[in-house]
Write a protein that holds these residues in place. Sequence first.
Motif, PDB file in Angstrom:
ATOM      1  N   UNK A  43       0.852  -1.188   0.000  1.00  0.00           N
ATOM      2  CA  UNK A  43       0.000   0.000   0.000  1.00  0.00           C
ATOM      3  C   UNK A  43       0.886   1.235   0.000  1.00  0.00           C
ATOM      4  N   UNK A  44       0.402   2.358  -0.538  1.00  0.00           N
ATOM      5  CA  UNK A  44       1.223   3.573  -0.580  1.00  0.00           C
ATOM      6  C   UNK A  44       1.630   4.021   0.819  1.00  0.00           C
ATOM      7  N   UNK A  45       2.838   4.554   0.933  1.00  0.00           N
ATOM      8  CA  UNK A  45       3.365   5.027   2.214  1.00  0.00           C
ATOM      9  C   UNK A  45       4.334   6.169   1.949  1.00  0.00           C
ATOM     10  N   UNK A  46       4.693   6.871   3.010  1.00  0.00           N
ATOM     11  CA  UNK A  46       5.627   7.979   2.867  1.00  0.00           C
ATOM     12  C   UNK A  46       7.028   7.529   2.523  1.00  0.00           C
ATOM     13  N   UNK A  47       7.364   6.291   2.866  1.00  0.00           N
ATOM     14  CA  UNK A  47       8.679   5.717   2.567  1.00  0.00           C
ATOM     15  C   UNK A  47       8.513   4.208   2.477  1.00  0.00           C
ATOM     16  N   UNK A  48       9.469   3.538   1.858  1.00  0.00           N
ATOM     17  CA  UNK A  48       9.398   2.084   1.748  1.00  0.00           C
ATOM     18  C   UNK A  48       9.529   1.445   3.120  1.00  0.00           C
ATOM     19  N   UNK A  49       8.708   0.424   3.334  1.00  0.00           N
ATOM     20  CA  UNK A  49       8.739  -0.320   4.590  1.00  0.00           C
ATOM     21  C   UNK A  49       8.395  -1.761   4.287  1.00  0.00           C
ATOM     22  N   UNK A  50       9.095  -2.696   4.921  1.00  0.00           N
ATOM     23  CA  UNK A  50       8.848  -4.118   4.694  1.00  0.00           C
ATOM     24  C   UNK A  50       8.634  -4.820   6.018  1.00  0.00           C
ATOM     25  N   UNK A  51       7.511  -5.524   6.133  1.00  0.00           N
ATOM     26  CA  UNK A  51       7.221  -6.357   7.290  1.00  0.00           C
ATOM     27  C   UNK A  51       7.118  -7.804   6.819  1.00  0.00           C
ATOM     28  N   UNK A  75      13.065   0.202  -8.757  1.00  0.00           N
ATOM     29  CA  UNK A  75      11.965   0.613  -9.629  1.00  0.00           C
ATOM     30  C   UNK A  75      11.289   1.872  -9.101  1.00  0.00           C
ATOM     31  N   UNK A  76      10.899   2.797  -9.995  1.00  0.00           N
ATOM     32  CA  UNK A  76      10.091   3.954  -9.568  1.00  0.00           C
ATOM     33  C   UNK A  76       8.684   3.497  -9.201  1.00  0.00           C
ATOM     34  N   UNK A  77       8.229   3.865  -7.985  1.00  0.00           N
ATOM     35  CA  UNK A  77       6.907   3.408  -7.542  1.00  0.00           C
ATOM     36  C   UNK A  77       6.234   4.433  -6.620  1.00  0.00           C
ATOM     37  N   UNK A  78       6.522   5.709  -6.848  1.00  0.00           N
ATOM     38  CA  UNK A  78       5.916   6.742  -6.034  1.00  0.00           C
ATOM     39  C   UNK A  78       6.756   7.047  -4.809  1.00  0.00           C
ATOM     40  N   UNK A  79       6.123   7.690  -3.824  1.00  0.00           N
ATOM     41  CA  UNK A  79       6.866   8.103  -2.624  1.00  0.00           C
ATOM     42  C   UNK A  79       7.395   6.916  -1.838  1.00  0.00           C
TER      43      UNK A  79
END
Length: 273
Positions: A43-51, A75-79
């Motif tokens: 889902x979109x987020x302010x920064x990449x995060x992986x759980x 890859x470019x994928x938004x914020x």
Amino acid sequence: MLTETAYAKINLALHVRRRREDGYHELETLFAFVDDGDRLCASPAGADWLATHGEFAGKIDDPFGNIVAKALTALPHGAGWSVDLEKRLPVAAGLGGGSADAGAVFRMVEGAHGLPDDWRDRAARLGADVPACVLSTTCIGTGTGTDLQPVESDLAGTPVLLVNPRVGVPTGPVFKAWDGVDRGGMPDFGQTGSVRRIAMEGRNDLEAPAIAICPEVADVLAALQDTAPFLARMSGSGGTCFALYETGAQLQAAWDKLADSQPGWWKMQGKLR
């Protein structure tokens, strides 16, 4: 919310032709994919995060340095994206688990933003199996496995059983232990027109070195052969082995038999895509 399955990769055939000067190996392989595997949500987020969670999440030492995080960076994928990874495939198992996870990220980015024209190069930099895992369809791989020819499969829908003895088999030592003997290439698809024939006439040149490192692979192969598949073979560099059956009833009987005789082994059943 984006969701994607990281389909388990198997090598219906894997012929090692030579050791290259750059340290890699020249291969001919027939990739196929099972209709199950790891599961990812983003889902979109302010920064990449992986759980990470799931049976094999504990095998990922550094969630933020693993191949999923690297795929997001590539890859470019938004914020940013918040990604949830359910790790259902064993690690170091010949199923392309990490590569399949990266492939799922590429497909999610493709659906949301499209992929850059050089996506194959970006995928290959993450690992030799990643381009095939992005496609997740039956294809012939040559070179280091990154030169791909998608093919129509007469094995699509075939019941398949995956079994792993829960022993990790590192890829590097298996390739290093290969005896260097070129036993010939795969049958040519242009002449046979049959994925099944290539699989039946093919082989996995890494089975012997993998068994030398992990003898449990031989036990898995013997147990699968005892369930009367039309093909049983090790996938990739091990230690997961697969068996293909003519009917779903045969697959279920094999599953039940191994559930009784080898309850500690990891198993997954499905169909070839």
